[in-house]
Scaffold this motif. Sequence first.
Motif, PDB file in Angstrom:
ATOM      1  N   ARG A 177       0.858  -1.192   0.000  1.00  0.00           N
ATOM      2  CA  ARG A 177       0.000   0.000   0.000  1.00  0.00           C
ATOM      3  C   ARG A 177       0.891   1.237   0.000  1.00  0.00           C
ATOM      4  O   ARG A 177       1.958   1.246   0.630  1.00  0.00           O
ATOM      5  N   VAL A 205       0.453   5.502   0.263  1.00  0.00           N
ATOM      6  CA  VAL A 205      -0.341   6.724   0.382  1.00  0.00           C
ATOM      7  C   VAL A 205       0.607   7.904   0.263  1.00  0.00           C
ATOM      8  O   VAL A 205       1.648   7.954   0.931  1.00  0.00           O
ATOM      9  N   PHE A 248      -7.968   0.239   7.969  1.00  0.00           N
ATOM     10  CA  PHE A 248      -7.187   0.047   6.743  1.00  0.00           C
ATOM     11  C   PHE A 248      -6.449   1.317   6.335  1.00  0.00           C
ATOM     12  O   PHE A 248      -5.226   1.310   6.148  1.00  0.00           O
ATOM     13  N   TRP A 249      -7.148   2.411   6.179  1.00  0.00           N
ATOM     14  CA  TRP A 249      -6.481   3.647   5.754  1.00  0.00           C
ATOM     15  C   TRP A 249      -5.842   4.372   6.927  1.00  0.00           C
ATOM     16  O   TRP A 249      -4.826   5.056   6.771  1.00  0.00           O
ATOM     17  N   TRP A 301       3.485   7.148   2.794  1.00  0.00           N
ATOM     18  CA  TRP A 301       3.435   5.975   3.666  1.00  0.00           C
ATOM     19  C   TRP A 301       3.482   4.740   2.781  1.00  0.00           C
ATOM     20  O   TRP A 301       2.623   4.578   1.897  1.00  0.00           O
ATOM     21  N   SER A 361      -4.184   3.120   9.215  1.00  0.00           N
ATOM     22  CA  SER A 361      -2.868   2.540   9.480  1.00  0.00           C
ATOM     23  C   SER A 361      -1.898   2.809   8.335  1.00  0.00           C
ATOM     24  O   SER A 361      -0.755   2.338   8.355  1.00  0.00           O
ATOM     25  N   ALA A 362      -2.338   3.565   7.341  1.00  0.00           N
ATOM     26  CA  ALA A 362      -1.477   3.830   6.178  1.00  0.00           C
ATOM     27  C   ALA A 362      -1.417   5.324   5.873  1.00  0.00           C
ATOM     28  O   ALA A 362      -1.342   5.719   4.714  1.00  0.00           O
TER      29      ALA A 362
END
Lengths: 102, 199
Positions: free
Chosen positions: A77, A79, B178-179, A86, B181-182
């Motif tokens: 992932r 971001v 979900f988001w 991240w 943690s990111a």
Amino acid sequence: MTSERAEWGRHQVDSEMYEDGNALAGPLGEIFTMDVTVAVSRCAGCGLAGPVARLHVYRHAPGWVARCPACEGVVLRLVRGPDSAWLDLTGAVSLRLPMPTL
Amino acid sequence: MGIVSPGFRGRPRESGPELPPGQYLTRDFPVLSAGPTPRVPLDQWEFTITTETGQAHRWSWADLMALPGDTPTVDIHCVTKWSKLGTNWQGVPLDMLMADVTTDADYALVQSYGGYTTNLPLQDLRDGQAWIAYRFEGEDLAPEHGGPARLLVPHLYFWKSAKWVRGIQLMLEDEPGFWESAGYHNYGDPWREQRYQGD
């Protein structure tokens, strides 16, 4: 993560909303000096190893989500905020990167 | 081009005082998704609220449909900067589902079919602020928008309104979703523009 991966399998799913991992070349190119799409990632969920370019990338989202083409578990992932990025690789056991011969 | 898609449906068209800072108005309904769209048969659908002691309260689809629904009209604000005003929903208020739930929890982790999660304080699910929504603009909620049912908690950025909602885990300690943690903000108030951690 194990239950999440099982969940993806149980409620499959159609979606044309993903692209292949080549879509990561731009955003990862902001972070790494090398082309990470040619690296081989190993999925922490099912163990499948393959090029990052083969991952299923969902980008119509608040970030980039790259999933395993076999089990749809999240491998990577990313971001990008205004002044930070991240990068989450908990879904990847490893990344094998091509390097110059020593 | 930036990494985060600004709604991917073209340029900002309007802004105004009715919009939170940094948002633009859209009249379509962009589909954002971090994974494949789960297809959940209604006869297998189930919604569960689980307390911090492990006590589970379950509703089948028939149970949910048997409850009186609200028809809230609300503005929604996506962290990718689009906002949509005056959207019409039908759903069951969380207050109704929580009525018989005994808990000391302060936090909730919302869980979806497909594995998505998002966290928020339990008080943000109470007092007429949140619904399990199953109709949008008079139609059954489409799978790409979270059908058969999604959480609707419109006073926070829309990533908190989890699509394909399956359950809520009540907790004494907060746990990022979900988001969250990111890189995204733990609370996500659009009027305070809490997009990212540190905002």
